[in-house]
Design a protein around this motif. Sequence first.
Motif, PDB file in Angstrom:
ATOM      1  N   ASP A 159       0.822  -1.208   0.000  1.00 52.69           N
ATOM      2  CA  ASP A 159       0.000   0.000   0.000  1.00 52.69           C
ATOM      3  C   ASP A 159       0.858   1.262   0.000  1.00 52.69           C
ATOM      4  O   ASP A 159       0.334   2.369  -0.044  1.00 52.69           O
ATOM      5  CB  ASP A 159      -0.935   0.021   1.215  1.00 52.69           C
ATOM      6  N   PHE A 165       2.927   3.279  -2.059  1.00 52.56           N
ATOM      7  CA  PHE A 165       3.279   3.507  -3.453  1.00 52.56           C
ATOM      8  C   PHE A 165       3.875   4.904  -3.602  1.00 52.56           C
ATOM      9  O   PHE A 165       3.262   5.907  -3.251  1.00 52.56           O
ATOM     10  CB  PHE A 165       2.032   3.362  -4.334  1.00 52.56           C
ATOM     11  N   GLN A 216      -5.847   3.702  -3.152  1.00 55.51           N
ATOM     12  CA  GLN A 216      -7.011   3.772  -4.036  1.00 55.51           C
ATOM     13  C   GLN A 216      -6.734   4.617  -5.285  1.00 55.51           C
ATOM     14  O   GLN A 216      -7.472   4.538  -6.262  1.00 55.51           O
ATOM     15  CB  GLN A 216      -8.244   4.297  -3.290  1.00 55.51           C
ATOM     16  N   ASN A 217      -5.663   5.402  -5.291  1.00 52.47           N
ATOM     17  CA  ASN A 217      -5.308   6.232  -6.454  1.00 52.47           C
ATOM     18  C   ASN A 217      -4.186   5.640  -7.297  1.00 52.47           C
ATOM     19  O   ASN A 217      -3.843   6.200  -8.340  1.00 52.47           O
ATOM     20  CB  ASN A 217      -4.905   7.638  -5.992  1.00 52.47           C
ATOM     21  N   ARG A 218      -3.622   4.545  -6.844  1.00 52.93           N
ATOM     22  CA  ARG A 218      -2.451   3.951  -7.503  1.00 52.93           C
ATOM     23  C   ARG A 218      -2.664   3.726  -9.001  1.00 52.93           C
ATOM     24  O   ARG A 218      -1.889   4.190  -9.832  1.00 52.93           O
ATOM     25  CB  ARG A 218      -2.075   2.648  -6.801  1.00 52.93           C
ATOM     26  N   ASP A 219      -3.725   2.998  -9.368  1.00 54.77           N
ATOM     27  CA  ASP A 219      -3.943   2.657 -10.773  1.00 54.77           C
ATOM     28  C   ASP A 219      -4.188   3.897 -11.628  1.00 54.77           C
ATOM     29  O   ASP A 219      -3.675   4.000 -12.745  1.00 54.77           O
ATOM     30  CB  ASP A 219      -5.102   1.669 -10.921  1.00 54.77           C
ATOM     31  N   ALA A 220      -4.948   4.852 -11.102  1.00 56.43           N
ATOM     32  CA  ALA A 220      -5.220   6.090 -11.847  1.00 56.43           C
ATOM     33  C   ALA A 220      -3.933   6.885 -12.049  1.00 56.43           C
ATOM     34  O   ALA A 220      -3.702   7.445 -13.128  1.00 56.43           O
ATOM     35  CB  ALA A 220      -6.262   6.939 -11.116  1.00 56.43           C
ATOM     36  N   ILE A 248      -0.804   5.683 -12.111  1.00 52.70           N
ATOM     37  CA  ILE A 248       0.020   4.969 -13.088  1.00 52.70           C
ATOM     38  C   ILE A 248      -0.496   5.233 -14.500  1.00 52.70           C
ATOM     39  O   ILE A 248       0.285   5.511 -15.421  1.00 52.70           O
ATOM     40  CB  ILE A 248       0.084   3.457 -12.780  1.00 52.70           C
ATOM     41  N   GLY A 249      -1.803   5.177 -14.692  1.00 53.89           N
ATOM     42  CA  GLY A 249      -2.381   5.457 -16.009  1.00 53.89           C
ATOM     43  C   GLY A 249      -2.056   6.864 -16.483  1.00 53.89           C
ATOM     44  O   GLY A 249      -1.667   7.071 -17.638  1.00 53.89           O
ATOM     45  N   ARG A 309       1.716   7.125 -17.359  1.00 53.57           N
ATOM     46  CA  ARG A 309       2.029   6.448 -18.630  1.00 53.57           C
ATOM     47  C   ARG A 309       1.598   7.301 -19.812  1.00 53.57           C
ATOM     48  O   ARG A 309       2.311   7.396 -20.809  1.00 53.57           O
ATOM     49  CB  ARG A 309       1.383   5.069 -18.669  1.00 53.57           C
TER      50      ARG A 309
END
Length: 181
Positions: free
Chosen positions: A6, A8, A75-79, A81-82, A85
């Motif tokens: 958790d 990140f 909860q914001n990790r994926d957003a 990273i997107g 990128r």
Amino acid sequence: MAVDMDDFWVFGYGSLMWNPGFAFKDKMAARAFGYRRALCVRSWVHRGTQERPGLVLGLDYGGSCRGMAFNVAPQNRDAVIGYLRERELVTQVYKERTMPVLLANGRRVPALTYIIDRTHVQYAGALSAEEAAATVAVSHGKSGANTDYVLNTLAHLQQMGIRDHWLEEVAATVGRLQSQA
């Protein structure tokens, strides 16, 4: 060392330091080892064009680099990273890596980082301050003048107490070139 999944972190060394563009819980000065900050990326989009490339920062091999580490909520990790990128990999000139950084509090954490791909056509290599300044002084892209990017980055480095003598020399040379124009 046990890593908290958790926990990140993202390491910024250029415009990410002063314009991260994503939500974070905390930020802290940090140092990456084995890489140095360099104007080594020919910018075809943000600070130049393919016809007249500008120069932006990349992490290139050698030395160490002081920058800023951002701690992102799980909860914001994926957003995040997107977002990164889309921002950093627009022409695939960077390689996305997770590498250890040393936080100002002495803690070592893994951080998502973007380093230069030396095999990419946009890699400018090691330039003299004069060569870099000649490019920076005349380049513009969709995010504005290359000069603004360099001066803004330098101002933020100075606010953080980071001296980058080579980048300071590039900025001074750009100033001389533009005053002669």
